[in-house]
Design a protein around this motif. Structure first.
Motif, mmCIF file in Angstrom:
data_model
loop_
_atom_site.group_PDB
_atom_site.id
_atom_site.type_symbol
_atom_site.label_atom_id
_atom_site.label_comp_id
_atom_site.label_asym_id
_atom_site.label_seq_id
_atom_site.Cartn_x
_atom_site.Cartn_y
_atom_site.Cartn_z
ATOM 1 N N SER A 22 0.843 -1.167 0.000
ATOM 2 C CA SER A 22 0.000 0.000 0.000
ATOM 3 C C SER A 22 0.884 1.224 0.000
ATOM 4 N N THR A 39 -0.143 7.108 7.085
ATOM 5 C CA THR A 39 -1.206 6.148 6.807
ATOM 6 C C THR A 39 -1.234 5.081 7.889
ATOM 7 N N GLY A 41 -3.568 1.473 9.229
ATOM 8 C CA GLY A 41 -4.626 0.490 9.021
ATOM 9 C C GLY A 41 -4.543 -0.576 10.101
ATOM 10 N N ASN A 43 -6.749 -4.219 11.996
ATOM 11 C CA ASN A 43 -7.845 -5.183 11.978
ATOM 12 C C ASN A 43 -7.734 -6.059 13.222
ATOM 13 N N THR A 187 -8.873 10.955 -7.102
ATOM 14 C CA THR A 187 -8.297 9.610 -7.122
ATOM 15 C C THR A 187 -6.933 9.601 -7.807
ATOM 16 N N GLY A 212 -0.414 1.565 -5.285
ATOM 17 C CA GLY A 212 -1.371 2.061 -4.317
ATOM 18 C C GLY A 212 -2.384 2.985 -4.963
ATOM 19 N N THR A 214 -5.210 5.963 -4.002
ATOM 20 C CA THR A 214 -5.598 6.909 -2.961
ATOM 21 C C THR A 214 -6.829 7.679 -3.398
ATOM 22 N N LEU A 223 -8.587 7.809 1.792
ATOM 23 C CA LEU A 223 -8.656 6.363 1.897
ATOM 24 C C LEU A 223 -7.626 5.776 0.937
ATOM 25 N N SER A 224 -6.898 4.743 1.374
ATOM 26 C CA SER A 224 -5.863 4.161 0.527
ATOM 27 C C SER A 224 -5.993 2.647 0.514
ATOM 28 N N ALA A 225 -5.629 2.062 -0.601
ATOM 29 C CA ALA A 225 -5.621 0.607 -0.745
ATOM 30 C C ALA A 225 -4.497 0.238 -1.695
ATOM 31 N N PHE A 246 -1.927 -7.342 0.902
ATOM 32 C CA PHE A 246 -2.954 -6.361 0.561
ATOM 33 C C PHE A 246 -3.251 -5.543 1.807
ATOM 34 N N THR A 248 -5.300 -1.931 3.383
ATOM 35 C CA THR A 248 -6.156 -0.757 3.269
ATOM 36 C C THR A 248 -5.965 0.101 4.508
#
Length: 255
Positions: A22, A39, A41, A43, A187, A212, A214, A223-225, A246, A248
């Motif tokens: 990312s 950034t 992220g 979980n 984007t 990546g 954005t 938001l980024s992935a 992967f 996000t």
């Protein structure tokens, strides 16, 4: 269809289909000011599934009409049922200096620790020349080539280049392409592919692909992935040749 929209479309499709880190898009403006992007992220799950992950990254960039300097730092950790599944830390920098409107010279450095890949420390430096194939306000596309040196220190001795080693250094060829595209007003897509043939042990090589996407929610919040893909033709005993991740997250921009 013009060449540039076709290239942008193909790049976007490749970024979404290929297994690439990312890499949110820090603002690049040729005004000599430092800009930053942070950034994060995470979980967490419990109950029948006991897992958690944390991904942190930071990027700083300064650009003028003549040069560009970028710093990146990443920390990725993940555990599943009490077992570590990711434990990687990376710090890298690259400085580009224009030689002419189309050509530039570069110097780069990177340090990495990846416990699950048996890498206690990896130090890499490289230098070479590149060419701006396309550059305008909405993005750029560069290619470059040079020479680099990488030195690995392993957590456990392993079979590398036909011998048991606890460290290994080699001269490498560095071939890279990198692009950034502002797909819409909110984007941005960024990708970089680097191929590193081992000049000490013919036929062995490493490859790194980082992309990546954005999406700006506000002028400062994004938001980024992205995906990260790394390949090593000779990683050592009992290790996979490929690593994919992967990620996000949410990015905070300081312009």
């Amino acid at each position: 269809m013009s060449r540039r929209p076709l290239f942008v479309t193909l790049t976007a499709v490749a970024a979404l289909m290929a297994p690439p880190l990312s890499q949110a898009q820090v603002t690049l403006k040729p005004d000599g000011q430092w800009r930053y992007l942070l950034t994060a992220g995470a979980n967490v799950s419990s109950g029948n599934n006991d897992a958690r992950s944390l991904n942190l990254s930071g990027e700083a960039a300064r650009q003028t009409d003549d040069d560009k300097w970028i710093w990146n730092a990443r920390a990725d950790q993940a555990r599943n049922a009490g077992v570590s599944t990711t434990d990687r830390y990376v710090l890298r920098t690259q400085y580009d200096r224009n030689i002419s409107p189309d050509w530039f010279g570069f110097g780069s450095g990177e340090t990495l620790r990846d416990q699950l890949a048996n890498i206690d420390a990896r130090y890499s430096v490289a230098s070479g020349v590149g060419r701006h194939l396309w550059r305008e306000e909405r993005g750029y596309f560069d290619v470059s080539a040079g020479l680099g040196y990488t030195y690995d220190r392993y957590i456990n001795s392993t079979d590398i280049a036909g011998a048991m080693r606890d460290r290994y250094g080699r001269l490498e060829l560095v071939l890279a392409e990198e692009s950034s595209h502002k797909l819409t007003e909110t984007t941005s897509l960024r990708q970089k592919f680097t191929l590193l043939p081992d000049l000490r042990d013919s036929g062995k090589y490493r490859a790194v692909l980082d992309t990546g996407l954005t999406v700006a929610m506000t002028p400062t919040l994004n938001l980024s992935a992205g995906l990260s893909y790394r390949y090593d033709s000779d990683p050592g005993t009992g290790l996979e040749k490929t690593d994919a991740m992967f990620v996000t997250g949410v990015s905070l921009r300081f312009d």
